[in-house]
Scaffold this active site. Structure first.
Site, PDB file in Angstrom:
ATOM      1  N   SER A 138       0.851  -1.194   0.000  1.00  6.86           N
ATOM      2  CA  SER A 138       0.000   0.000   0.000  1.00  6.86           C
ATOM      3  C   SER A 138       0.879   1.234   0.000  1.00  6.86           C
ATOM      4  O   SER A 138       2.040   1.185   0.452  1.00  6.86           O
ATOM      5  CB  SER A 138      -0.896   0.000   1.243  1.00  6.86           C
ATOM      6  OG  SER A 138      -1.504   1.257   1.442  1.00  6.86           O
ATOM      7  N   TYR A 151      -1.686  -1.540  10.215  1.00  2.00           N
ATOM      8  CA  TYR A 151      -1.821  -1.724   8.767  1.00  2.00           C
ATOM      9  C   TYR A 151      -0.617  -1.116   8.051  1.00  2.00           C
ATOM     10  O   TYR A 151       0.009  -1.754   7.194  1.00  2.00           O
ATOM     11  CB  TYR A 151      -3.118  -1.068   8.293  1.00  2.00           C
ATOM     12  CG  TYR A 151      -3.327  -1.114   6.801  1.00  2.00           C
ATOM     13  CD1 TYR A 151      -3.965  -2.199   6.206  1.00  2.00           C
ATOM     14  CD2 TYR A 151      -2.895  -0.068   5.984  1.00  2.00           C
ATOM     15  CE1 TYR A 151      -4.156  -2.243   4.827  1.00  2.00           C
ATOM     16  CE2 TYR A 151      -3.086  -0.104   4.616  1.00  2.00           C
ATOM     17  CZ  TYR A 151      -3.716  -1.191   4.045  1.00  2.00           C
ATOM     18  OH  TYR A 151      -3.898  -1.225   2.679  1.00  2.00           O
TER      19      TYR A 151
END
Length: 256
Positions: A138, A151
């Site tokens: 990401s 995350y």
């Protein structure tokens, strides 16, 4: 026939990748997920395009089970491309500090679970001297989000691990790429309540990912304006970075 394994194929980017790959001639797909009904629906749609499809229903945190399944699968049909995509969000529904339970679960799935797929694949592919691996990270790996620390940390670890393996595996005939998307319109992303700049559809993201893999990019990052800002985030003073990230605050709806 190329054999392509996609984890987390029952939703979002994984589903879009499966559908796009299924439309290519003579493709064999292996799709995994945790939700039987959704996974079966995606598999049926892919078969409708003419692709051969096998499915695997498991939790990527099951290291021994995943490893045994991968080795048995590869012995029967050697894998050409493995896309390590399964992941979950972190964060807190009210925008507070994520709980210990959420942080551990997020890290266990997004990094530990990814390794449970990645490492057996590395052993299998390096042993025969060919293959390709894609790790879906990401842009949060470059610009860590205060509302999703676990995350962001897991995705950063995946980015570093993938790039290190790329250099190590290239002489052995195995290609590794790391995918760092920005905001993508998916059920997983849909739980985020906040500003989502330059958000794109899962179908568009899948097209960009496959195009980057075909070109053997080390990092497949998109959209480029957001990617450029994210990759430069760690080069600026913390005060400037914090101001830039202030507009990306968000809250998560409770995970289903």
């Amino acid at each position: 026939m190329p054999v392509i394994l996609i984890t987390g194929a029952s939703s979002g980017i994984g589903t879009a990748l499966a559908m796009l790959c299924a439309q290519r001639p003579d493709t064999q797909l292996v799709l995994t997920g945790r939700h039987r009904a959704r996974l079966d629906a995606v598999a049926a749609a892919c078969r409708g395009f003419g692709a051969g499809v096998r499915t695997g229903l498991f939790d990527v945190r099951d290291r021994e089970g995943v490893g045994a399944w991968l080795r048995a699968l590869d012995a029967e049909t050697p894998l050409d491309l493995v896309i390590v995509n399964a992941a979950v969000n972190g964060g807190h529904p009210a925008g507070g500090l994520e709980t210990e339970a959420t942080a551990f679960e997020t890290a266990d799935i997004n990094y530990g679970g990814a390794l449970n797929v990645l490492l057996p694949t590395v052993t299998l592919m390096s042993g025969r001297g060919r293959g390709q691996i894609a790790l879906v990270s990401s842009l949060a790996a470059y610009a860590p989000l205060p509302d999703a620390p676990a995350y962001s940390g897991a995705k950063a670890a995946l980015l570093a691990h993938g790039l290190a393996l790329r250099a190590k595996l290239r002489p052995l005939g195995v290609r590794v790429s790391v995918v760092t998307p920005g905001y993508v319109k998916t059920p997983m992303g849909g739980v985020i309540k906040g500003w989502r700049p330059l958000e794109m559809s899962a179908d568009e993201a899948a097209e960009r990912i496959l195009r980057g893999l075909e070109r053997d990019r080390d990092v497949v990052a998109f959209p480029w304006p957001l990617a450029a800002l994210a990759r430069g985030a760690l080069l600026v003073p913390e005060r400037v970075r914090s101001l830039g990230l202030r507009g990306l605050r968000f809250r998560n709806r409770p995970r289903r």
